[in-house]
Design a protein around this motif. Structure first.
Motif, short mmCIF file in Angstrom:
data_model
loop_
_atom_site.label_atom_id
_atom_site.label_comp_id
_atom_site.label_asym_id
_atom_site.label_seq_id
_atom_site.Cartn_x
_atom_site.Cartn_y
_atom_site.Cartn_z
N ALA A 117 0.82 -1.22 0.00
CA ALA A 117 0.00 0.00 0.00
C ALA A 117 0.85 1.26 0.00
O ALA A 117 0.35 2.36 -0.25
CB ALA A 117 -0.92 0.00 1.21
N LEU A 118 2.16 1.12 0.26
CA LEU A 118 3.05 2.29 0.33
C LEU A 118 3.90 2.45 -0.93
O LEU A 118 4.91 3.17 -0.91
CB LEU A 118 3.98 2.14 1.54
CG LEU A 118 3.33 2.28 2.92
CD1 LEU A 118 4.32 1.87 4.02
CD2 LEU A 118 2.85 3.70 3.16
N PRO A 123 10.24 5.90 0.05
CA PRO A 123 10.82 4.58 0.34
C PRO A 123 11.16 4.37 1.81
O PRO A 123 11.08 3.26 2.33
CB PRO A 123 12.09 4.56 -0.52
CG PRO A 123 11.78 5.46 -1.66
CD PRO A 123 10.95 6.57 -1.05
N ILE A 124 11.51 5.46 2.50
CA ILE A 124 11.88 5.33 3.92
C ILE A 124 10.70 4.88 4.76
O ILE A 124 10.87 4.31 5.85
CB ILE A 124 12.46 6.67 4.44
CG1 ILE A 124 13.34 6.44 5.67
CG2 ILE A 124 11.38 7.67 4.73
CD1 ILE A 124 14.64 5.75 5.40
N ASP A 125 9.47 5.11 4.26
CA ASP A 125 8.27 4.75 5.02
C ASP A 125 8.07 3.25 5.16
O ASP A 125 7.30 2.81 6.01
CB ASP A 125 7.01 5.36 4.36
CG ASP A 125 6.95 6.87 4.50
OD1 ASP A 125 7.64 7.40 5.39
OD2 ASP A 125 6.22 7.51 3.72
N ILE A 126 8.75 2.46 4.31
CA ILE A 126 8.53 1.01 4.39
C ILE A 126 9.49 0.32 5.35
O ILE A 126 9.39 -0.89 5.56
CB ILE A 126 8.63 0.34 3.00
CG1 ILE A 126 10.09 0.17 2.57
CG2 ILE A 126 7.82 1.07 1.96
CD1 ILE A 126 10.26 -0.87 1.51
N VAL A 127 10.41 1.07 5.94
CA VAL A 127 11.39 0.44 6.84
C VAL A 127 10.70 -0.30 7.98
O VAL A 127 11.01 -1.47 8.25
CB VAL A 127 12.40 1.47 7.39
CG1 VAL A 127 13.24 0.83 8.49
CG2 VAL A 127 13.29 2.00 6.28
N HIS A 163 19.46 2.82 5.52
CA HIS A 163 20.43 3.20 4.50
C HIS A 163 19.94 2.81 3.11
O HIS A 163 20.02 3.58 2.16
CB HIS A 163 21.79 2.53 4.76
CG HIS A 163 22.63 3.22 5.78
ND1 HIS A 163 23.15 4.47 5.60
CD2 HIS A 163 23.05 2.82 7.01
CE1 HIS A 163 23.87 4.82 6.65
NE2 HIS A 163 23.82 3.83 7.53
N VAL A 164 19.42 1.58 2.98
CA VAL A 164 18.96 1.09 1.69
C VAL A 164 17.82 1.94 1.16
O VAL A 164 17.81 2.37 0.00
CB VAL A 164 18.50 -0.38 1.80
CG1 VAL A 164 17.76 -0.82 0.54
CG2 VAL A 164 19.70 -1.29 2.04
N GLN A 165 16.83 2.20 2.01
CA GLN A 165 15.65 2.93 1.56
C GLN A 165 15.93 4.42 1.40
O GLN A 165 15.39 5.06 0.49
CB GLN A 165 14.50 2.70 2.53
CG GLN A 165 14.02 1.26 2.56
CD GLN A 165 13.74 0.72 1.16
OE1 GLN A 165 14.42 -0.18 0.68
NE2 GLN A 165 12.75 1.30 0.51
N ASP A 166 16.78 4.98 2.26
CA ASP A 166 17.10 6.40 2.16
C ASP A 166 17.79 6.70 0.83
O ASP A 166 17.61 7.77 0.25
CB ASP A 166 17.99 6.82 3.33
CG ASP A 166 18.16 8.33 3.41
OD1 ASP A 166 17.16 9.05 3.32
OD2 ASP A 166 19.31 8.79 3.58
#
Length: 221
Positions: A117-118, A123-127, A163-166
């Motif tokens: 849903a995100l 991308p940082i919101d899925i952490v 780090h990955v999502q940021d």
């Protein structure tokens, strides 16, 4: 007893706030956190600050050499590789065992639905849901000791994911799709397929993060 509980709650509150500040980027890698300065920031006694910092050193979010202030951990590619390899040892066996019975954890389904849903969010919101997805696979084994061992890695896992999502190294769509494929393999009782897919999923993230960290190290600001 009540006084002791009060001290513990203050220490935990500081731990929680420092963790949040590290993960949201307010406290960047390498930032010094001296006991006196942290105590002044939170308006608490130095022993309280020391207890909070020692907890974060133990979790891997801070590092400290003898007679030096704690600093926010600076990950390098070797750290990332070791964290992901350790995860793979635990998680690949976890999904193999889940696949042996076809048990798909409801918490993992819910976490991946949240990730899906995100897809149009940052991308940082899925952490957070990503952390919950992987934790759900391990916790579904109902092994207190395995869960405790995995929990010891939780802050370093979250730090790697941040780090990955940021840096947007993996797309939210790809992560959700790989998670769904993994859950499908577990449900179909494909033990080897589930273990291999999990290992590939983590290895892909690890390689991208390692390359990213190497690039940062070779081009410091």
């Amino acid at each position: 007893m009540s006084a002791r509980l009060g001290v513990v709650s203050v220490v935990q509150a500081i731990i929680n706030d420092l963790r949040s500040r590290i993960f949201n980027g307010e406290l960047t890698p390498g930032t010094s956190l001296g006991e006196v300065d942290v105590a002044a920031h939170y308006g608490v006694a130095r022993p309280t600050t020391k207890a909070a910092l020692e907890n974060l050193v133990a979790s891997g979010l801070l590092s400290r050499n003898a007679h030096q202030s704690a600093r926010v951990t600076v990950l390098d590619s070797t750290d990332a590789r070791d964290i992901y390899q350790t995860r793979a040892i635990i998680e690949a066996e976890a999904v193999r065992l889940l696949a042996s019975t076809g048990h798909v954890p409801q918490a993992a389904l819910e976490a991946n639905a949240e990730i899906t849903a995100l897809t149009n969010a940052s991308p940082i919101d899925i952490v957070e849901p990503d952390v919950r997805f992987h934790s759900a696979l391990v916790n579904a084994l109902k092994s207190a000791r395995t869960s405790a061992i995995y929990a010891q890695l939780s802050d370093e896992i979250r730090l790697c994911m941040t780090h990955v999502q940021d840096a947007t190294l993996l797309s939210t769509e790809d992560i959700a799709a790989e998670h769904q494929r993994l859950l499908t393999l577990i449900e179909s009782r494909d033990e080897q397929g589930a273990a291999s897919t999990l290992a590939e999923h983590l290895n892909r993230a690890s390689k991208k993060l390692e390359a990213h960290l190497d690039l940062i190290q070779s081009n410091p600001k």
